[in-house]
Design an enzyme around this catalytic site. Structure first.
Site, mmCIF file in Angstrom:
data_model
loop_
_atom_site.group_PDB
_atom_site.id
_atom_site.type_symbol
_atom_site.label_atom_id
_atom_site.label_comp_id
_atom_site.label_asym_id
_atom_site.label_seq_id
_atom_site.Cartn_x
_atom_site.Cartn_y
_atom_site.Cartn_z
ATOM 1 N N THR A 154 0.868 -1.186 0.000
ATOM 2 C CA THR A 154 0.000 0.000 0.000
ATOM 3 C C THR A 154 0.906 1.238 0.000
ATOM 4 O OG1 THR A 154 -0.255 -0.258 2.405
ATOM 5 C CG2 THR A 154 -2.058 -1.027 1.009
ATOM 6 N N LYS A 180 3.978 -6.807 4.212
ATOM 7 C CA LYS A 180 3.724 -5.434 3.802
ATOM 8 C C LYS A 180 3.345 -4.630 5.029
ATOM 9 C CE LYS A 180 0.342 -3.439 3.303
ATOM 10 N NZ LYS A 180 -0.495 -2.523 4.201
ATOM 11 N N THR A 191 -0.912 -2.539 10.836
ATOM 12 C CA THR A 191 -1.532 -2.589 9.517
ATOM 13 C C THR A 191 -0.571 -3.295 8.581
ATOM 14 O OG1 THR A 191 -2.599 -1.423 7.726
ATOM 15 C CG2 THR A 191 -0.786 -0.293 8.776
ATOM 16 N N GLU A 277 6.697 4.847 7.256
ATOM 17 C CA GLU A 277 6.314 6.072 6.552
ATOM 18 C C GLU A 277 7.155 7.256 7.035
ATOM 19 O OE1 GLU A 277 1.667 4.868 5.680
ATOM 20 O OE2 GLU A 277 2.134 6.208 7.335
ATOM 21 N N ASN A 401 0.360 10.719 5.551
ATOM 22 C CA ASN A 401 -0.946 10.385 6.123
ATOM 23 C C ASN A 401 -1.974 11.477 5.910
ATOM 24 O OD1 ASN A 401 -0.897 7.681 7.685
ATOM 25 N ND2 ASN A 401 1.107 8.593 8.050
#
Length: 406
Positions: A154, A180, A191, A277, A401
């Site tokens: 993702t 992932k 997640t 991230e 985000n």
């Protein structure tokens, strides 16, 4: 921004008893692989651990139900849409995706495990599944691990995979896996999705016990932002296609296989942190001489989740007082501060509860400037140790985000 000290794995070994098919179904985005179908041999045994988020996604609920009833033959993964927070319609869509796999492959719907990852709260476009599942089925190949690693991404910037072959009691055994995840990462689980397979034959009860233990030592010891997602799943598959048979978890063969699997789990889990991230730092938080595992983890997570610590990491600012403050508010009872020792790698910053006399700002800044280092905390209360892996908190994390759904 690139992942921290990350090398994309290329040398995948096929696992006898597993084939993978990948396609561009258009679940959310066009012109990218976003659906993966994994076919398991009839001899395969599967175990799994899942998110503890009360709002767990429909596919997680169905996956747990199907796994308890039968040995799966197919795993279906889509990206771009989490199918979480979607109510009864989302549940029915996940069931229908299993039925579509069954119609395409000839298995029963209960032999299909569905997995979804992506945006929460949006309905699935079932036309994407109607066209994607047959396409993925026609693409099945034992050599598709590398493409599958990309097909489940993702916000990941790079695909995550690992593969190894080892000799156990004279039998060459294969372990291959993909994972992932890059954000909304916090144990219980995150997640994240993880799929790890071996061609060994492993008793189902042993495999399930191992899956929980391995996840606790890897995927449940990583945190990027402290958020527990709705879709997290980690699956361990033993295809039973090699002569190696594990029925006793205490046997020498079992212990060797477990050790090899643990390494695979940890490599895949750490890859998620390295690709966090906006991450610019990969930080190991080690807490030792604790009185209990809970105490050690409470301290480690309080440090790892502190926005002040994480922003200091990003700024390469050796503001070690933030670490000290986080330890102090971690909830440890009857703390004897004079026993606390804190190190950055081998540089001691706190000695007997206060600033170490040998510490210099230059030495601390040199450690904080590194892309990878350890915060080591000794509590002086017992003999328990725990380790987790985390990142800094950067401007890029906020941007990713803030823009995620646009």
């Amino acid at each position: 921004m690139m992942a921290v000290n990350f090398e994309v794995f290329k040398d995948f070994c096929a696992v006898d008893g597993i084939e993978l098919g990948i396609t561009q179904a258009g679940v959310r985005y066009q012109n990218r692989d976003d659906m993966v179908l994994i076919q398991l041999a009839e001899t395969a045994v599967t175990a799994g651990v899942f998110t503890l988020n009360a709002f767990c996604a429909a596919p997680v609920t169905i996956c747990k139900d199907h796994l308890a009833k039968t040995n799966p033959r197919y795993l279906l993964i889509n990206t771009g849409n989490a199918n979480a927070g979607t109510g009864p319609d989302g549940y029915q869509n996940a069931i229908d995706s299993c039925k579509l796999v069954a119609q395409t492959t000839g298995c029963s719907a209960e032999q299909v495990l569905p997995f979804s990852t992506g945006v929460i709260g949006e309905p699935l476009d079932m036309t994407a599944f109607e066209r994607g599942i047959p396409a993925a089925f026609s693409d099945l190949s034992r050599d598709n691990w590398e493409r599958a690693a990309s097909g489940i991404m993702t916000t990941d910037t790079l695909p995550k995979g690992f593969s190894t072959q080892c000799e156990i009691s004279g039998v060459m055994t294969t372990i291959t896996g993909i994972s992932k995840g890059a954000g909304m990462i916090m144990p219980n689980m995150a997640t994240m999705l993880g799929f790890i397979a071996t061609d060994a034959s492993v008793d189902k009860s042993v495999l399930q016990t191992w899956c929980k233990q391995l996840a606790d030592a890897s995927f449940n010891r990583i945190t990027i932002d402290g958020d527990t997602s709705t879709n997290d799943s980690c699956m361990l598959i033993a295809t039973g296609k090699s002569p190696l048979v594990i029925s006793d978890a205490d046997s020498a063969e079992a212990q060797q296989l477990f050790s090899e699997l643990k390494n695979a789990f940890q490599v895949l889990a750490q890859a998620i942190v390295r690709d966090g991230e906006g991450a610019t730092k990969f930080v190991t938080v080690e807490v030792s001489t604790a009185a209990s595992h809970k105490e050690a983890l409470d301290v480690a997570y309080t440090v790892a989740h502190s926005p002040l610590v994480k922003t200091a990491l990003f700024a390469s600012d050796a503001n070690w007082g933030r670490i000290l403050a986080a330890i102090g508010r971690s909830g440890v009872e009857n703390f004897d501060l004079e026993k606390v020792q804190i190190f950055l790698d081998d540089v001691q910053i706190v000695e007997n509860g206060g600033r170490c006399v040998s510490y210099t700002e230059e030495a601390g800044s040199a450690i904080f400037a590194k892309s990878e280092f350890a915060i080591r905390i000794q509590l002086g209360r017992g003999d328990i140790e725990e380790t987790l892996w985390t990142t800094d908190l950067s401007h890029e994390y906020v941007s990713i985000n803030a823009d995620y759904r646009s």
